[in-house]
Design a protein around this motif. Structure first.
Motif: not given
Lengths: 263, 263
Positions: A45-46, A49-50, A53-54, A61-66, A73, A113, A115
């Motif tokens: 997941a990290w 998400l990175l 971002q890059r 990204v509009l939402d990320v779940t637990d 949401a 996770v 996205f």
């Protein structure tokens, strides 16, 4: 007739997909945001998400779940395992299966996770409202998508090329299409490339890598937007052990009005 | 005189800060993007990146370093340990020290991940170019910042209230200030609140929680923008074992023109 988006259309679409309907979602529930999806093991997941971002143009990204959750949401009552019209299951970077219900696959790993990533279908309503026709909606088919020669900026173990969607636009409306889509960067924003497909490494527009070909008429220019299938290209190139994604063009329909993302 | 931003001004500013100069950076190197900074142990990086994704107005992430790295794609040759005019060192959520050189603190942990976050100083040049004066630049002081009553959306172990910066704007220019800043969502974008400070839980504008108070003249409205000090509020509330941040108003000056973020 009303110009207000009708939440009932978004909910009805998700319910139909939950019950097994499988069809591309362009033109469905006009006025509501659509999303790409990718679920990865927590351990990845990290990196993802990175990567997003890059590479914010293809991966907003509009939402990320637990971990392990399948709610978001962006749509009350939705179940991410069933409410998308088609899923792809990936093992070690290879497409292993396509399904309309990913519940059993979600159960394979307890810590997925998920996205949700903006989709260019979201700005097709404002394009149409401005009188710019969207060819794949006209033709009743999926949008054409192409793997480009443009490398994304890597992140950890993730790397890959950018995927783009293409819409043919009359030359005298291209600037307006760029400006209208540019107002919503959260759903890919302005085009990344206008005309000259060969410069993106696209040899033949009539043979898209994902989705369906569309007619390009005299006086029209192919306009390319960054596409949320880019994470699937990263899966193919980077080979995480397991991933669940939507099928290209078969998106998650949310309850969020497209105007929410306008800047 | 030229209207082109001069990269030499950004590089000279970073060099002066590296050599020990400590002063607020509003008005420094006009035309270049400024950034907030927070470094956290790798173990907290996922929680923070998710916190930023869930709170994009106060925490727009412009770059993330690899663990232990102190270089960034936003400024060639910069050293994140020394090139900010003032740093704050946090232990268990408590401010333990302020310094102009964080090299020794960076050496305490080998795996710090550093986040660079957009700063509203970046749109002060376009405001001034439109003839909208920026009071704290006029007065030669730091921008006033306030802790609000608005909770951010939590992520993992991170939670906290939103921090805002405030600029008094003449009532007939407020809409224009909102539109100009709104064009650059990556550096906080449009205001989150205009007038009515009490609705944000701000009792006294002359007593900011961070930075300096500024004069509010007759006919001016206090305009509030989401602020990149919000991660420091999260540090105070959530108490990670260790963090390094910039000091509020003492920003990282990059080589990226502010126009880069315009949508």
């Amino acid at each position: 007739m009303t110009l207000l988006p009708d939440l009932a259309t978004a909910r009805a679409a998700r319910l139909a997909y939950r019950q097994g309907l499988s069809a591309p979602t362009a033109g469905v529930a006009p006025g509501f945001t659509q999303c790409n999806m990718i679920s990865l093991p927590k351990d990845w997941a990290w990196d993802f998400l990175l990567y997003a971002q890059r590479n914010p143009k293809p991966c907003p990204v509009l939402d990320v779940t637990d971990p392990g959750s399948h709610v978001t949401a962006l749509a009350e009552g939705a179940d991410l395992r069933t409410d998308i019209p088609a899923y792809r299951i990936w093992r070690d970077g290879v497409l292993s299966e396509e399904t309309t219900d990913a519940t059993a696959h979600w159960a394979e790993l307890p810590d997925l996770v998920t996205f949700l990533i903006g989709c260019s279908f979201t700005f097709e309503t404002p394009l149409q409202q401005a009188g710019i026709s969207v060819r794949h909606i006209e033709q009743g088919c999926n949008v054409p998508m192409y793997l480009t020669n443009r490398a994304c900026r890597p992140a950890g173990r993730l790397h890959g090329q950018m995927v783009v969607s293409m819409r043919p636009i009359p030359a005298d409306r291209v600037a307006e299409a760029a400006m209208i889509s540019g107002r919503t960067p959260a759903v890919h924003g302005a085009p990344v490339h206008i005309g000259a497909p060969e410069a993106l490494g696209i040899a033949d527009l009539s043979r898209p890598d994902f989705g369906d070909p569309v007619e390009i008429r005299a006086g029209e220019i192919p306009v390319f937007w960054a596409c949320g299938v880019t994470p699937q290209a990263a899966v193919m190139a980077s080979k995480p052990p397991f991933a669940i994604t939507h099928a290209p063009g078969y998106m998650f329909v949310t309850d969020i009005p497209d105007t929410h993302w306008q800047v």
